[in-house]
Design a protein around this motif. Structure first.
Motif, short mmCIF file in Angstrom:
data_model
loop_
_atom_site.label_atom_id
_atom_site.label_comp_id
_atom_site.label_asym_id
_atom_site.label_seq_id
_atom_site.Cartn_x
_atom_site.Cartn_y
_atom_site.Cartn_z
N LYS A 95 -8.19 47.50 -9.05
CA LYS A 95 -7.84 47.95 -10.39
C LYS A 95 -8.35 46.95 -11.42
CE LYS A 95 -3.50 50.11 -8.85
NZ LYS A 95 -2.01 50.13 -9.04
N GLN A 109 -6.60 46.37 -14.10
CA GLN A 109 -5.37 45.72 -14.55
C GLN A 109 -4.26 45.95 -13.53
OE1 GLN A 109 -3.83 45.98 -18.58
NE2 GLN A 109 -5.87 46.46 -19.42
N ASN A 110 -3.39 44.96 -13.40
CA ASN A 110 -2.17 45.06 -12.62
C ASN A 110 -1.01 44.54 -13.45
OD1 ASN A 110 -4.50 44.43 -10.50
ND2 ASN A 110 -2.93 45.57 -9.42
N ILE A 111 0.17 44.92 -13.10
CA ILE A 111 1.38 44.40 -13.74
C ILE A 111 2.07 43.47 -12.74
CG2 ILE A 111 3.58 44.91 -14.84
CD1 ILE A 111 1.22 45.96 -16.40
N SER A 145 0.75 42.23 -17.99
CA SER A 145 -0.54 42.83 -17.64
C SER A 145 -1.55 41.73 -17.33
CB SER A 145 -1.06 43.70 -18.79
OG SER A 145 -0.22 44.81 -19.01
N THR A 177 -5.57 40.85 -15.33
CA THR A 177 -6.80 41.30 -14.69
C THR A 177 -7.18 40.26 -13.64
OG1 THR A 177 -7.67 42.62 -16.50
CG2 THR A 177 -9.27 41.68 -14.98
N ILE A 189 -4.86 36.70 -18.52
CA ILE A 189 -3.64 37.15 -19.20
C ILE A 189 -3.83 36.91 -20.68
CG2 ILE A 189 -1.13 36.93 -19.34
CD1 ILE A 189 -1.22 35.48 -16.62
N ASP A 200 1.03 37.35 -24.60
CA ASP A 200 2.10 37.81 -23.70
C ASP A 200 3.07 36.69 -23.35
OD1 ASP A 200 1.21 40.40 -23.67
OD2 ASP A 200 0.08 40.21 -21.81
N THR A 218 -10.19 45.98 -18.70
CA THR A 218 -9.58 44.69 -18.42
C THR A 218 -8.71 44.25 -19.60
OG1 THR A 218 -11.34 43.34 -19.40
CG2 THR A 218 -11.65 44.08 -17.11
N VAL A 219 -7.86 43.26 -19.37
CA VAL A 219 -7.03 42.76 -20.47
C VAL A 219 -7.90 42.08 -21.53
CG1 VAL A 219 -4.96 42.52 -19.03
CG2 VAL A 219 -6.51 40.57 -19.29
N ASP A 223 -9.52 44.90 -23.58
CA ASP A 223 -8.49 45.48 -24.45
C ASP A 223 -8.24 44.58 -25.65
OD1 ASP A 223 -8.24 47.57 -22.71
OD2 ASP A 223 -6.28 46.98 -21.91
#
Length: 360
Positions: free
Chosen positions: A178, A180-182, A187, A189, A200, A204, A293-294, A297
């Protein structure tokens, strides 16, 4: 009794380390690691009884030999400063900058008239790079007008071209499958384009991204949160239990502060890098250009296929990564065709390290 071992001390990029020929070291890994710990003066926070510089960036080793796969094999070893540990789980692109010159100086690779391309097999991950070394009149040149952030003065440039390094440690560019993951509600990458990195957004954690390495290292709550995410990410990235490993690196990304594309603060993993690692910057740059990806974004900027330059900011300056992309907007078909960057290096000393050691 002390044992003399031939070695060179070289600055590679923003790191410094000991360079050895493999033939001058024990073949037994345990004996070799004991020797390297003694050479550096570990474990000791000051490394006062060895050649280490009391910091992870100056406690590094390159072991070089002729190669069946390229011109030379290069094994990178991280010698832990305050523990009796020697790690081979990652590459180092900064120390890599000195491998080509060292190989030429040691007679492993013949020098050409103007420049010499040295094809290097990076043993840690099985991947390859080509270093272009300046060799006017067949002699390695260390003097020049190339400047890199984090190093005073100027030196001769070493252009490093990385070849097919995606997934070199984790098996895939996006090892979790993926973009992105949580993890722990954050969030992230997880990416590996030469170095496993977890990205990250700094916001955040309530950070602006302008914090100094010292400020971040003093923030124990932040370090605990970052490490908790890293331990889980390591499992997801096929790295297993990473509690005693130097990968993955953790990179906090934010909007640029000084005209670059993205700003970074990188945990390596328990100290904060004064700059950013070579291969770490390649992984960060790759995340910037791939949708989903973060980092992408955060930036909200698309990149056309073909060649592009990604300027990655870090605490002491900037790092420019040249990339060639195809299908960057398609998560299942994208391809990083090429990643290259400029480093400098300098031979600081060559001679013999005197090792007081008893093998057990």
């Amino acid at each position: 009794m002390q044992k003399p071992i031939p070695c060179s001390i070289m600055r590679g990029g923003t790191s410094k380390g000991l360079y050895f020929l493999a033939d001058d070291l024990p073949t037994d890994i345990k004996e070799r690691n004991q020797l390297l710990l003694a050479a550096m003066g570990s474990p000791d926070m000051r490394q006062i009884d060895g050649l280490g510089g009391a910091h992870p960036l100056t406690s590094k080793v390159a072991i070089v030999s002729r190669s069946e796969h390229a011109d030379v094999d290069y094994l990178f070893l991280q010698v832990v400063v305050d523990k009796a540990e020697v790690s081979d789980v990652q590459n180092c692109g900064n120390i890599l900058a000195g491998v080509g010159p060292f190989a030429i100086e040691q007679g492993l690779v013949p020098a050409n008239e103007n420049f010499t391309d040295v094809r290097i097999h990076m043993v840690n991950t099985g991947s390859y790079a080509i270093a272009r070394v300046q060799t006017p009149n067949g002699v390695v040149n260390y003097s020049g007008d190339a400047k890199i952030d984090g190093v005073p003065g100027t030196s001769a440039s070493v252009l490093i071209d990385f070849l097919d390094i995606a997934g070199s440690s984790c098996g895939a560019l996006f090892p979790t499958g993926k973009s992105q993951n949580i993890i722990n509600g954050v969030s992230v990458t997880c990416i590996d384009n030469g170095m496993p990195v977890v990205l990250i957004q700094a916001s955040d954690f309530g950070l602006t991204g302008s914090e100094s390495p010292a400020e971040l290292e003093a923030n124990s709550n932040l370090k605990d949160k970052v490490e908790a995410i890293r331990l889980q990410a390591g499992q997801l990235m096929n790295l297993g239990d990473v509690s005693n490993k130097t990968v993955p690196k953790m990179s906090l990304v934010s909007k640029p502060l000084s005209g670059g594309l993205v700003n970074t603060r990188t945990f390596i993993p328990h100290r904060v890098h004064e700059a950013i690692g070579v291969l770490g910057s390649v992984s960060v740059a790759t995340a910037c250009v791939l949708k989903g990806t973060v980092a992408h974004d955060l930036l909200q900027q698309d990149f056309p296929d073909g060649s592009t330059e990604i300027v990655v900011e870090h605490p002491t300056g900037q790092f420019t990564v040249e990339m060639e992309l195809s299908d960057s907007s398609n998560f299942t078909h994208f391809k990083v065709q090429r990643a290259a960057l400029l480093r400098t290096t300098r031979l600081l000393m060559r001679g013999e390290a005197m090792i007081e050691i008893s093998y057990t």
